[in-house]
Design an enzyme around this catalytic site. Sequence first.
Site, PDB file in Angstrom:
ATOM      1  N   HIS A   1      37.668  42.858  33.652  1.00  0.00           N
ATOM      2  CA  HIS A   1      38.343  43.708  34.726  1.00  0.00           C
ATOM      3  C   HIS A   1      37.593  44.126  35.646  1.00  0.00           C
ATOM      4  O   HIS A   1      37.785  43.628  37.128  1.00  0.00           O
ATOM      5  CB  HIS A   1      38.934  44.874  33.897  1.00  0.00           C
ATOM      6  CG  HIS A   1      39.655  45.656  34.859  1.00  0.00           C
ATOM      7  ND1 HIS A   1      40.925  45.777  35.118  1.00  0.00           N
ATOM      8  CD2 HIS A   1      39.303  46.907  36.043  1.00  0.00           C
ATOM      9  CE1 HIS A   1      41.311  46.746  36.159  1.00  0.00           C
ATOM     10  NE2 HIS A   1      40.247  47.263  36.438  1.00  0.00           N
ATOM     11  N   GLU A   2      36.297  44.616  35.599  1.00  0.00           N
ATOM     12  CA  GLU A   2      35.467  45.172  36.610  1.00  0.00           C
ATOM     13  C   GLU A   2      34.952  43.907  37.653  1.00  0.00           C
ATOM     14  O   GLU A   2      34.630  44.190  38.550  1.00  0.00           O
ATOM     15  CB  GLU A   2      34.266  45.996  36.166  1.00  0.00           C
ATOM     16  CG  GLU A   2      34.825  47.413  35.589  1.00  0.00           C
ATOM     17  CD  GLU A   2      35.580  48.213  36.440  1.00  0.00           C
ATOM     18  OE1 GLU A   2      35.436  48.206  37.822  1.00  0.00           O
ATOM     19  OE2 GLU A   2      36.775  48.756  36.078  1.00  0.00           O
TER      20      GLU A   2
ATOM     21  N   HIS B   1      37.174  42.962  40.384  1.00  0.00           N
ATOM     22  CA  HIS B   1      36.885  43.719  41.514  1.00  0.00           C
ATOM     23  C   HIS B   1      35.767  43.197  42.071  1.00  0.00           C
ATOM     24  O   HIS B   1      35.538  42.838  43.345  1.00  0.00           O
ATOM     25  CB  HIS B   1      36.512  44.984  41.355  1.00  0.00           C
ATOM     26  CG  HIS B   1      37.615  45.879  40.916  1.00  0.00           C
ATOM     27  ND1 HIS B   1      38.945  46.030  41.681  1.00  0.00           N
ATOM     28  CD2 HIS B   1      37.786  46.785  39.597  1.00  0.00           C
ATOM     29  CE1 HIS B   1      39.748  47.031  40.753  1.00  0.00           C
ATOM     30  NE2 HIS B   1      39.130  47.274  39.632  1.00  0.00           N
TER      31      HIS B   1
ATOM     32  N   HIS C   1      36.659  39.912  44.096  1.00  0.00           N
ATOM     33  CA  HIS C   1      37.370  40.318  45.249  1.00  0.00           C
ATOM     34  C   HIS C   1      36.473  40.439  46.396  1.00  0.00           C
ATOM     35  O   HIS C   1      36.746  40.495  47.766  1.00  0.00           O
ATOM     36  CB  HIS C   1      38.285  41.641  45.103  1.00  0.00           C
ATOM     37  CG  HIS C   1      39.564  41.849  46.072  1.00  0.00           C
ATOM     38  ND1 HIS C   1      40.159  42.799  45.848  1.00  0.00           N
ATOM     39  CD2 HIS C   1      39.804  41.259  46.961  1.00  0.00           C
ATOM     40  CE1 HIS C   1      41.353  42.761  46.743  1.00  0.00           C
ATOM     41  NE2 HIS C   1      41.022  41.886  47.458  1.00  0.00           N
TER      42      HIS C   1
END
Length: 689
Positions: free
Chosen positions: A480-481, A484, A487
Site C-alpha cells: 500500500h505505502e 503512494h 505515485h
Amino acid sequence: MVTLSNQSSSAQNKTTMTNPLLQRSTLHYQAPVFNLIKNEHFKPAFEFGFKKHDEEVAKIANNSAKPTFQNTVLALELSGVDLTRAATVFYNMTGSNTNDVLQQLDEEYAPIFAAHNDKIYLNSKLYKRFKAIDLKTLKGEDKKLTEVYLEKFELAGASLSEADKEKMKVINGELATLSTVYGNKLLVARKNGAVVFDSPKDLDGLSPQEIEAAKAQATETGHQGKYMIGLQNTTQQPVLQNLTNRASREKIFKASWSRAEKNDDGDTRETLEKMVRLRLQKAQLMGKKSFAEWKIQDQMAKTPEAAMKLLAEIATPAVAKAKEEAIEIQAIIDEQKGGFKLEPWDWNFYAEQVRKAKYDLDENEIKPYFEIKTVLEKGVFFAAKQMYGITFKERKDLPVYHPDVVVYEVFDNDGKSIAIYYLDFYTRDNKNGGAWMSNFVDQSHYLKQKPVIVNVYNFAKPVGENPSLISFDDVTTMFHEFGHTLHGLFANQNYVTLSGTNVARDFVEFPSQINEHAALDPTVLKNYAVHYQTKKVIPQELIDKIKKSETFNSGYNVTELLAASTLDMAWHSVTNEADFKPTLVFEDEALKKYGLLVKEVPTRYHSPYFAHIFSGGYSAGYYAYTWSKTLDYNAYDWIRANGGMTRENGERFRKYILSVGNSVDLNQAFQDFVGHEMQVKPYLDNEGF
C-alpha cells in the site's frame, strides 16, 4: 567601518553559508544532508526563510506591471525555496525521529507557519493579481496551476472583509497550535500506554522472537526482567490475535482504548474539543454551514452528503456481515466452554480460529514466509519491475536520519535514474504511529528536480540475529505505502504544486490501494513468500487458502473503518456549537445514530487518538479511504477483466493515473482508465457483501 545594514547583511550571509538547510544540497537529487543537519539549524532557517519569502511575496503583490502567468502565478510558485526546504526536513523529522527540542519548536512555530500562510492567501493585492489573469489565454499546466492557486485563495478566505480576515488569522493560528499539541500529547499517550507484564507466561501464544523483543523493549525503558508490549496507533493491536491469556488481551486492549483519556499529559480530549469548535467557526466565517461542507468542496466527493451517501450504502451490509461473524466467533467460544460473551479483545484471537476452521489457514503458518527484507526486495520491488519496469539499487553512501533507515536509487524501464528512495521500517517511541509516504524533494520539470521519497513504517524491530517476520496484513501495508511511492516516482509535471501525490484526499489513496493487489499476484507472491529457514517457496495449497480467505473478517474490517469515517464526519458536520458534547458522549451518540455503535466492533480510531483528523490533515476527510477503495475496486475489476497485473496494464495505469498528478480533472482521469463513472457495486462484490 561597517554600517548596521551591512552588519545585518553579513550576518545573513554567514547564516546561509553555515546552515545546511539554507543551501541547495549537492547530494544526488538534492537528498538532505542528514549528517550535517542539527536541531539548532531549524530556527535560524525558519527565520531567514520567512523573511526572504515575505520579501518575494511582497514584490509579486506590489508589482506595477500588468499581471501575467509569469510575473504572478509562476513567481509565487517559485518563491519560498529556503523555507520549503527547511520545513520539509523538519516535518519529516517530527513525524519519524522527533526529540524534545523538535517538539518544542513544532509547538512554537505551528502558529507562525499558519500566520505566514495567511499572509499569502489572505493578501488582497495578491488575490486581485491572480483574478486579473485571463484564464482563456492559458492552457495545460499553466491554466491548471492558476486555477489551483485561485481555489487556494478562495478556500483560505481571500474574498472576506478585512475584519473577517483578522478573525480567520486568529483561528488559523490557534488551530495550528492545537494540532501540534494534540500530536505531541498523543506521542506521550502512546509511550505511556505501553503495557508491562511480569512473566513470559502472560504472553503465551507469541513467538519466542516476539517475547524476546518484548523483554528487550522493557529493558530499554528501565523495566529489567519484565516484558513490554508497545501500542500501535489503531484501536486493535496486532498481538491480540495470538495471545492465549484473556486477561492479557483485555489489559492491552483497554490500554489502547484509554491511552489518551487519563487526565494526564497525554489526554487529548480538551484539545480536540477546542479544535472542532474552531473549525466550525472557520467554516461559518466562510459562509458554510459546517466544517465538512467547507473542507470537501475541492475533493472528488464535492459535498459531505455525497461522502455520507457512499458510507451509508456500504455500512448496512458491512454491519450485517460483522454481526454474522460475531455469531460464528461466539459459537467457537461456547464450543470451547469459554463461559463468556465476545468482547473486542477476543475478536482477533477467536477470528483467527474461525479462519483456521473455515479455511484451514493459520496466520502463524504463513508468517515464516514473510521476512521483511525479502518481502520488500523480492515482493514490492519485484512487482514494480513486473508492472512498470523499474529497478532499485541500494545506496550506502547517502547519509540517513537514523541508523535503521536504508536508501535506494530507482531506475526507470530505460535504465535512467529517476529517484532516491528512503525506507524506515521499525517502530520507535519517538516516531508517530502508522505508516506513510512523504517527499523530501518534489518532482518538477521546470525546476529540474527528481523526487526524493521516504516510506515510514512501525514494524517490530528484530532482536539480534532473529528474522523480522510480519503478518500478511503488514505485507499488504508495505505494498500500500509503496503504491503512494509509485505515485510520487512517476510524477511528470512542470510544477511542484501539481506534482505527484499533491491531489485530492479522496483520490490519493487510490493508487496505493491498487498496488495492494500485487501482493497476491501469483507470480509476485511466489517470488517473495519464501520460508526464512527452509528457503522453500510458499506451497500452492497455502496460496489457495490465503486467496479463499480474502473476504474473511471483511464485516469487521469494513465496519471499524466506516465507524471511524462516520465519526470524523459527525464531528465536522455539526452546524451549531451548542451541539458539541464531551468527547466520549459525542462519539457514542454519533456512532449510535448511524448504526455503527457495535459493541464487539470498536471504531478503528477512538476520538482521543484519531490522529488522522486532529493532527494529520484528514479532518472531514477520513471517508477518503472508502471513496478511494471504491475507485480501486472499480479499477481492479477492469484490470482483472483485461489480463490482470500485467506490464501492459501497468503502463496504462501509469499513463492515466500515476503520472498525471493534479494536472488534469481526476474524475475524468479515472473514467479514462476504467471507461465509466465510479460505482458502489464493485466494492460490495469484492468485499463479499
